[in-house]
Write an enzyme that holds these catalytic residues in place. Sequence first.
Site, PDB file in Angstrom:
ATOM      1  N   GLU A 116       0.822  -1.480  -0.265  1.00 44.18           N
ATOM      2  CA  GLU A 116      -0.282   0.397  -0.057  1.00 44.18           C
ATOM      3  C   GLU A 116       0.825   1.313  -0.563  1.00 44.18           C
ATOM      4  OE1 GLU A 116      -1.870   3.444   0.398  1.00 44.18           O
ATOM      5  OE2 GLU A 116      -1.581   2.763   2.574  1.00 44.18           O
ATOM      6  N   CYS A 146      -2.543   8.474   3.823  1.00 39.80           N
ATOM      7  CA  CYS A 146      -2.320   8.267   3.306  1.00 39.80           C
ATOM      8  C   CYS A 146      -4.004   8.238   1.998  1.00 39.80           C
ATOM      9  CB  CYS A 146      -1.698   6.403   2.478  1.00 39.80           C
ATOM     10  SG  CYS A 146      -3.156   5.054   3.288  1.00 39.80           S
TER      11      CYS A 146
END
Length: 517
Positions: free
Chosen positions: A288, A322
């Site tokens: 990720e 994020c």
Amino acid sequence: MIYTYKTEPLTDFNCEKNVDLYNEGLEIVNSYLGKEYPLIINGERIKTNDLYTSLNPAEHNQIIGTIHQASIKEAKLAMNSALEAFKTWKKVSAKIRADVLFKSAAIIRKRKFEFSALMTKEAGKPWGEADADTAEAIDFLEYYGRQMLELEKSDESILSRRNLERNEFKYIPLGVAAVITPWNFPLAILAGMTTAAVVAGNTVVLKPAITTQVIAYKFMEVLEEAGLPKGVVNFIPGDGPEIGEYIVSHPKTRFISFTGSMVVGKKIYENAAKVVDGQIWLKRVIAEMGGKDAIVVDKNIDTEYAAESIVKSAFGFSGQKCSACSRAIIHEDVYDEVVKKIITKTNELKVGNPSCKSMFVGPVTDEKAYNKISEYIEIGKTEGKLVAGGKVSKKDGWFIQPTVFIDMDKNSRLMQEEVFGPVLSVTKVKDFDEALEVANNTIYGLTGAVISNNRFNLEKARDDYFVGNLYFNRKCTGAIVGYQPFGGFNMSGTDSKAGGPDYLQLHMQAKTISEMF
């Protein structure tokens, strides 16, 4: 009896008792500030000659702890320990492995305010953000434990042929995992990544993010208290390029689980793809790697709600998520009104030491982040109009005021590059089609949101807004384990969908067994 999965409730800080409990948590953390923490390899505490000092990002003069750092020598020991432990751990039943996760969840639940307070101190998380991080860690443990129990039953879905053969289908562990975790969710993501590997029957070499190593050590203590055998998880904090590259490239590493920047993720992906001497498999990568997330605002909407959603998504935990909203894409009919309210709400945010309950915005993680974000603010001044924030200070901690730039070009650097800080770029579009075009105009594809009352536009976004996590009429942060599996497209990573029903399969391989009658 295993009860139906339920998310851990967030703490209500309007309740005075909970305020007192959080302050007690801060006092508990204060009682062990400055302590020394060793490596943990095969259950043994190992000290080295290299020490890292973890500081409070809101108070430079406050030492959270000093942590011994691993070299290649200790990384080798950790790898050997994980390889040896895998021989027995892979044969342990899913029920026992899941019980370790359930016990860990119970331990963290009892120490919830302490763990949250430690994140306030070491990661600079305001109360609400830290509490949500702790709750999410508990959710990962509870969810993955249950998912593993369900997967163990998977062979029941495979058909056998009567009077001819019996067929079985089962998932088996992969091997040793190199788990490299981030600093922005130092408990939740670390707990989720580590225990997903563990509950699936793998063993782990764990390298936590450098700025939040004390939190990682405290989680290791939880695993030990929960009964995890020695060697199943080996704790080796250390230099990323040195230790990280070693465990990624090691021929006996079976898979890599990584959360962090795109630059590091791409390097890991490249190194993992190289088959080296002694390697007899192709390594998996679960990655990720960030995002450049946008909230699209349609016309004919509640401008107050739109502005609130944008500001909360952009500046929660100083934009160090994020999933944070770093772009607001607003229809020209409501642009001026929404911008006006964004400015007002941004200027109302309280910025300061997050140990104080009233602070919504704390510091950024360290000097490196502070310098990078400060540089982006200067770039933004040349690309758009600064209407809020823009001020920085490193006198006591790494503080950056929530910053808003408007009238941005869709191809500007601040509309394209991940800042990972409290900086919002706003742009105007003429219609919904252009809004989606701008939203998709990045190399990332993690989260996105649409504020609209037009059902046809929402359905168009459902098909054409290319992100892994898409939200309608809400903010773009705050994915819930088990309800909103999390992971993105393109350069946001491998879309591994943490907290989802197929996440554990990424940590295993399927085996079919057929026996003739």
